[in-house]
Scaffold this motif. Structure first.
Motif, PDB file in Angstrom:
ATOM      1  N   TRP A  59       0.691  -1.606  -0.027  1.00 49.38           N
ATOM      2  CA  TRP A  59      -0.067  -0.138  -0.315  1.00 49.38           C
ATOM      3  C   TRP A  59       0.894   1.182   0.551  1.00 49.38           C
ATOM      4  O   TRP A  59       0.667   2.402  -0.673  1.00 49.38           O
ATOM      5  CB  TRP A  59      -0.804   0.006   1.105  1.00 49.38           C
ATOM      6  N   VAL A  60       1.728   0.687   1.168  1.00 50.24           N
ATOM      7  CA  VAL A  60       2.855   1.923   0.987  1.00 50.24           C
ATOM      8  C   VAL A  60       3.744   2.632  -0.436  1.00 50.24           C
ATOM      9  O   VAL A  60       4.140   3.547  -0.364  1.00 50.24           O
ATOM     10  CB  VAL A  60       3.676   2.839   2.150  1.00 50.24           C
ATOM     11  N   GLY A  61       4.330   1.200  -1.192  1.00 55.67           N
ATOM     12  CA  GLY A  61       5.639   0.778  -1.848  1.00 55.67           C
ATOM     13  C   GLY A  61       4.947   1.070  -3.128  1.00 55.67           C
ATOM     14  O   GLY A  61       3.464   1.334  -3.125  1.00 55.67           O
ATOM     15  N   TYR A  62       6.031   0.961  -4.200  1.00 55.71           N
ATOM     16  CA  TYR A  62       5.555   0.437  -5.508  1.00 55.71           C
ATOM     17  C   TYR A  62       6.526  -0.472  -6.178  1.00 55.71           C
ATOM     18  O   TYR A  62       6.072  -0.258  -7.367  1.00 55.71           O
ATOM     19  CB  TYR A  62       4.745   2.425  -6.154  1.00 55.71           C
ATOM     20  N   GLU A  63       7.549  -0.662  -5.675  1.00 56.34           N
ATOM     21  CA  GLU A  63       8.702  -1.208  -5.973  1.00 56.34           C
ATOM     22  C   GLU A  63       8.912  -2.389  -5.301  1.00 56.34           C
ATOM     23  O   GLU A  63       9.204  -1.855  -4.048  1.00 56.34           O
ATOM     24  CB  GLU A  63       9.642  -0.351  -6.488  1.00 56.34           C
ATOM     25  N   ASP A  72       3.056  -0.726  -9.215  1.00 53.70           N
ATOM     26  CA  ASP A  72       2.282   0.761  -9.673  1.00 53.70           C
ATOM     27  C   ASP A  72       3.830   1.442  -9.813  1.00 53.70           C
ATOM     28  O   ASP A  72       4.500   2.026  -9.890  1.00 53.70           O
ATOM     29  CB  ASP A  72       1.754   1.544  -8.166  1.00 53.70           C
ATOM     30  N   LEU A  73       3.422   3.249 -10.570  1.00 56.41           N
ATOM     31  CA  LEU A  73       4.064   4.480 -11.227  1.00 56.41           C
ATOM     32  C   LEU A  73       4.964   4.924 -10.198  1.00 56.41           C
ATOM     33  O   LEU A  73       6.177   4.878 -10.501  1.00 56.41           O
ATOM     34  CB  LEU A  73       3.641   4.609 -12.105  1.00 56.41           C
ATOM     35  N   GLY A  74       4.515   4.877  -8.738  1.00 57.06           N
ATOM     36  CA  GLY A  74       4.790   5.993  -7.885  1.00 57.06           C
ATOM     37  C   GLY A  74       4.046   6.178  -6.748  1.00 57.06           C
ATOM     38  O   GLY A  74       2.668   5.063  -6.924  1.00 57.06           O
ATOM     39  N   PRO A  75       4.026   6.541  -5.644  1.00 54.35           N
ATOM     40  CA  PRO A  75       3.445   6.844  -4.240  1.00 54.35           C
ATOM     41  C   PRO A  75       2.327   7.202  -4.175  1.00 54.35           C
ATOM     42  O   PRO A  75       1.191   6.986  -3.504  1.00 54.35           O
ATOM     43  CB  PRO A  75       4.730   7.059  -3.462  1.00 54.35           C
ATOM     44  N   LEU A  76       2.776   8.098  -5.284  1.00 52.47           N
ATOM     45  CA  LEU A  76       1.127   9.286  -5.701  1.00 52.47           C
ATOM     46  C   LEU A  76       0.044   8.242  -6.149  1.00 52.47           C
ATOM     47  O   LEU A  76      -0.125   8.518  -7.760  1.00 52.47           O
ATOM     48  CB  LEU A  76       1.287  10.657  -5.743  1.00 52.47           C
ATOM     49  N   ARG A  77      -0.763   7.521  -5.779  1.00 53.29           N
ATOM     50  CA  ARG A  77      -1.547   7.189  -6.238  1.00 53.29           C
ATOM     51  C   ARG A  77      -2.885   7.963  -7.613  1.00 53.29           C
ATOM     52  O   ARG A  77      -2.768   7.561  -8.330  1.00 53.29           O
ATOM     53  CB  ARG A  77      -2.556   6.052  -5.440  1.00 53.29           C
ATOM     54  N   SER A  78      -3.372   8.815  -7.035  1.00 56.98           N
ATOM     55  CA  SER A  78      -4.535   9.872  -7.736  1.00 56.98           C
ATOM     56  C   SER A  78      -3.863  10.397  -8.619  1.00 56.98           C
ATOM     57  O   SER A  78      -4.582  11.057 -10.061  1.00 56.98           O
ATOM     58  CB  SER A  78      -5.309  10.986  -6.338  1.00 56.98           C
ATOM     59  N   SER A  79      -2.005  10.735  -9.126  1.00 59.12           N
ATOM     60  CA  SER A  79      -1.711  11.437 -10.114  1.00 59.12           C
ATOM     61  C   SER A  79      -0.673  10.993 -11.248  1.00 59.12           C
ATOM     62  O   SER A  79      -0.933  11.299 -12.072  1.00 59.12           O
ATOM     63  CB  SER A  79      -0.454  12.223  -9.542  1.00 59.12           C
ATOM     64  N   ALA A  99      -5.858   9.709   0.723  1.00 55.58           N
ATOM     65  CA  ALA A  99      -5.071   9.058   1.114  1.00 55.58           C
ATOM     66  C   ALA A  99      -3.621   9.081   0.555  1.00 55.58           C
ATOM     67  O   ALA A  99      -2.735   8.263   1.163  1.00 55.58           O
ATOM     68  CB  ALA A  99      -5.700   7.898  -0.028  1.00 55.58           C
ATOM     69  N   ASP A 100      -3.283   9.870  -0.288  1.00 56.62           N
ATOM     70  CA  ASP A 100      -2.054  10.119  -0.695  1.00 56.62           C
ATOM     71  C   ASP A 100      -1.312  10.796   0.494  1.00 56.62           C
ATOM     72  O   ASP A 100       0.142  10.569   0.850  1.00 56.62           O
ATOM     73  CB  ASP A 100      -1.986  10.982  -1.549  1.00 56.62           C
ATOM     74  N   TRP A 101      -1.622  11.770   1.019  1.00 61.91           N
ATOM     75  CA  TRP A 101      -1.492  12.594   2.085  1.00 61.91           C
ATOM     76  C   TRP A 101      -0.802  11.239   3.440  1.00 61.91           C
ATOM     77  O   TRP A 101       0.371  11.022   4.069  1.00 61.91           O
ATOM     78  CB  TRP A 101      -1.947  13.457   2.846  1.00 61.91           C
ATOM     79  N   ILE A 102      -1.900  10.178   3.678  1.00 58.77           N
ATOM     80  CA  ILE A 102      -1.309   9.220   4.626  1.00 58.77           C
ATOM     81  C   ILE A 102      -0.506   8.774   4.270  1.00 58.77           C
ATOM     82  O   ILE A 102       0.712   8.271   5.023  1.00 58.77           O
ATOM     83  CB  ILE A 102      -2.675   8.987   4.942  1.00 58.77           C
TER      84      ILE A 102
END
Length: 406
Positions: free
Chosen positions: A172-176, A191-198, A341-344
């Protein structure tokens, strides 16, 4: 840095066909009188290597007007970097084919895929790591498949048991996470990065993927619009520390349609990275973003970029550790956060790294108390190293991005 930036602007103008290589740069860029600019060959060569621009500059070595032995060193270094990219390409083909057999949906990102997408030459970004994005629902199957090829997970990166409570936290926190086979390092992304919404979700990326051809083989990668967005997002995350990453953004900008530009304009990562890239390259393909008067975040981005690009980095392009570095990284990471969610998630990742739950020496998973002890011990060791034997800072880093953690 001034001679390097001027030379880079000139090379990108020649490369894109908007400037005749036989013309003088001062004719295309007002105020760009190269003869009036003193060139320190040693300092210039150090900056070229620091930003890994040898392959970008080498084809134009005889046009840049730089003193010997710089032109010859450019050619030699670029040749070695291209040769170093060949094992990476072989590994990429092997990995993608194995994942396809296992029916794991996978995209090759950055590295040779980005080189092939932007230049038609798969070796144009030289050596590096292998980056593969897989369907997050198939992450465990992807790991098993890669381990079958001889890759081994690096200890201290994430819990071994990704289905455990802390394993789910790491996902959930990481992406790789990183795997290695001999000298080949592979970063496996879910995921491409930690900020899922962006950034778009995997399903969107997969449906709009681009298929590249290399020696008769098909390599799936991000579509051009998403590749540009990812490069811009990655630039923000790394504080635009490398001029080569800005070259990638400029080259990708040339490939965008007008519809792409309109759609991408709503992303803050695009606006900031395109602003920074235009400031360095003066590319007309980035003018739509670069000529707008920057707001507060834009002015800060330019200041951060100028500072970070002048700093010394290690072999993996990271700044030296600094006690305020984590705080600076956290603040910078929140620049693109769009949802609670991004902030947390971002805050949690800086307080307790996913790798804290795995012992870097034994590779065994740790409990929460043991993870906290390990995290505090790592911070203490970094502080001792930073303070140096005489109790003072080793490198005295200061500025808007006071050091990346590592």
């Amino acid at each position: 840095m001034a001679p390097l930036r001027q030379g880079l602007q000139e090379v990108l103008a020649w490369e894109s066909g908007r400037l005749d290589p036989s013309s003088q740069f001062s004719q295309a860029q007002p105020g760009g009188d190269r003869s009036a600019m003193a060139v320190d060959p040693q300092a210039l060569w150090a900056a070229i290597r620091r930003h890994r621009l040898e392959i970008v500059l080498a084809p134009w070595h005889d046009r840049l007007g730089w003193p010997q032995p710089l032109p010859q060193e450019l050619v030699e270094r670029a040749r070695h970097q291209r040769l170093a990219a060949l094992p990476l390409l072989a590994g990429a083909i092997e990995v993608l084919e194995a994942l396809a057999v296992a029916r794991v949906r996978a995209l090759l990102i950055k590295g040779p895929a980005l080189a092939l997408q932007t230049t038609g030459d798969a070796t144009a970004r030289g050596r590096g790591d292998l980056d593969v994005l897989v369907d997050p629902c198939q992450l465990q199957l992807a790991i098993v498949t890669l381990e079958g090829l001889g890759f081994r997970r690096l200890p201290g990166m994430a819990p071994l048991d990704l289905s455990s409570s802390w394993g789910r936290y790491a996902r959930w926190v990481g992406y790789e996470l990183s795997l290695q086979r001999g000298p080949l390092l592979l970063d496996l992304h879910w995921d491409l990065g930690p900020l899922r919404s962006s950034l778009p979700a995997f399903e969107t990326l997969w449906q709009q993927r681009e298929l590249l051809t290399y020696q008769g083989r098909r390599l799936a990668t991000l579509g051009r619009r998403h590749s540009f967005l990812h490069s811009c997002d990655h630039g923000v995350k790394d504080r635009w520390i490398s001029l080569r990453s800005l070259v990638d953004i400029e080259r990708l900008a040339r490939l965008l349609s007008e519809d792409d530009r309109q759609a991408l304009g709503r992303y803050k990562a695009v606006r900031l990275s395109a602003l920074v890239a235009h400031n360095v390259t003066r590319s007309p393909w980035l003018e739509a973003w670069g000529q707008i008067a920057p707001d507060r975040s834009g002015r800060r981005a330019l200041a951060v970029a100028r500072w970070s690009q002048g700093q010394t980095v290690d072999d993996r392009g990271r700044l030296a550790w600094h006690p305020l570095g984590r705080l600076a990284d956290w603040r910078h990471a929140l620049l693109l956060a769009r949802t609670p969610a991004d902030w947390i998630r971002t805050t949690a990742s800086f307080v307790l790294l996913p790798g804290s739950f795995n012992d870097p020496k034994t590779g065994m998973d740790l409990s929460l108390p043991a993870a906290l002890v390990q995290r505090l011990g790592r911070i203490s060791r970094n502080l001792v190293t930073w303070a140096g034997p005489l109790g003072g800072p080793v490198n005295g880093l200061r500025g808007p991005g006071a050091g990346r953690w590592r």
